[in-house]
Structures are given as C-alpha cells and as structure tokens.
Motif scaffolding. Structure first.
Motif: not given
Length: 242
Positions: A86-92, A100-110
């Motif tokens: 949405l036009g803003r850059a967020y760090r990974l 962990e058996s497989k990779s996962s992705l979440l968006f938390q606290k910016g």
C-alpha cells in the motif's frame, strides 16, 4: 533480429507472422522492445513503408520510456530488506528455527517476519519466501480490493460479477466479457490512490468496453486527478516487483 534505420537511429524489432492478422500491428514495450506482427501476405516492401511511417511514433514511445524507473534487482529475502505494501516499505526479519518443518510468513507490528527451517539454504529460502509473499499479497490484497469496491460501486453504479487478484505480468488490470475484473497482485505494493485508479479504470469498462472519450470522462467524474495516478503507475510501476 531485424532492424530499420531511422535517421541516425537503428530500430531493432521482433517480427511475428500471424495467419489471422488482418494488418500490420506494431507495439512498443519498455521490456520487450518493438514487436511487429504481420499477415503472411505482407511483403517486405510494404513492411518497410509502414515502419518508415511509424518511426516517429516508435521513437516518441522510447523517449517516454526514458522517464520510467528501471526495475530493481531481484529481492534477496534477507533480514533488513524492505517490501512494499500500500505504498509503504516494511522491513523483513528472517529467523531460523530447528523445530520448523516449513517456511512461514507473518506481518506483525509493522514488519514482515519469516520463519524458516534451520538448515535451509539461502537459495531455497528466497524461492520459498517469494512464493509466500505472493500468497500474502493475494490474500490481503483481495480483502483490501473488496473494501475499496464497496466505496466505488455506489459512486459508479456498476459492479463486477467477480473481482480477483491474479498474476498478469505487466498488465495491471483487465475486464472480461462476463463482467469479471482481474487485477495484478503487484498493484498492492502501490499507494492506495493508485490502486483505486486501476480498480476504477477496470470498473469503467463495465459501462464503456473501450478507451473512448466517454470512458475517460466517466473515469474523471470519479477520480478528477486520474491522469496523475495513471502517470505515477507508468513511471513507478516497474518498481512494483519481487
């Protein structure tokens, strides 16, 4: 690759024969360059004549492309790297865990948080996280699009039979004959006003299935500054990529 000389400039192009083509079609793309489609019946003399006549237009398109931002290098999917939404850059942040058996992705606290198995190689991490990012954009973008749809349906008096995000390469949106609208998932990286432009543009085709003056007047009645939004997408669109 064939080419054509226009003044001091050599114009290279790809040539494609199509039996069902009724005339010579020339397209200019910032990635694929100049592409010429011709019917088998067209001889070289006719082709050269059309290229000569179209050369000023071809060059004008190239000059426009000089303003376009070049696509960045492919993402590396490492901690600290930024991703647009949405036009803003967020760090990974990438964290490795043995359980962990497989990779996962979440968006938390910016920020985006990726969790990957401990012994995964970087090449595999990049491949897995790219797929997870696309799925994330698809899921969250679909919900956001339907939020915006609720705003514009009353204003425009039209509604698609279906609204769906999909992979459309460099095509930002399309409107099918069955009133379905498909939007490129990459647009979810753009500012909301640009996302709205693509949505309104395609909804406009529900009433005007063309790019006539009536169509553009209709779009302008909803988004008076649509041309600015359209120009932003033309110039910055190549940056909306993984």
């Amino acid at each position: 690759m064939p080419d054509y000389q226009y003044g001091n400039t050599t114009i290279e192009y790809t040539l494609e024969y199509k039996p069902d083509a009724k005339d010579i079609i020339i397209s200019v793309d910032w990635i694929d360059g100049v592409n010429v489609i011709i019917p088998p019946s067209v001889d070289d003399l006719k082709l050269q004549e059309v290229l000569r006549r179209k050369s000023p237009w071809i060059m004008s398109k190239w000059y426009e492309f000089n303003e376009i931002d070049l696509p960045p290098n492919p993402k590396e999917y490492v901690s600290g790297e930024k991703f647009l939404y949405l036009g803003r850059a967020y760090r990974l942040k990438v964290q490795k865990e043995s359980k962990e058996s497989k990779s996962s992705l979440l968006f938390q606290k910016g920020r985006f948080i990726a969790t990957v198995p401990m012994n995964t190689k970087q090449g595999e991490i990049a491949e897995q996280l790219r797929s997870l990012f696309i799925n994330w954009y698809m899921l969250h973008g679909q919900a956001k699009l339907h939020e915006r749809l609720k705003i514009y349906v009353p204003k425009m008096g039209v509604s698609p039979s279906k609204l769906q995000l999909k992979d459309q390469n460099m095509r930002w949106g399309s409107c099918a004959s069955d009133q379905s609208i498909y939007i490129n998932w990459r647009i979810m990286m753009a500012p909301m006003k640009v996302i709205d432009y693509v949505l309104v543009h395609e909804m406009g085709h529900l009433r005007y299935p063309n790019h006539s003056s009536d169509f553009w007047q209709y779009v302008r009645s909803i988004l008076p500054d649509y041309d600015e939004r359209k120009e932003w997408l033309r110039i910055h669109g190549p940056l909306l990529t993984l």
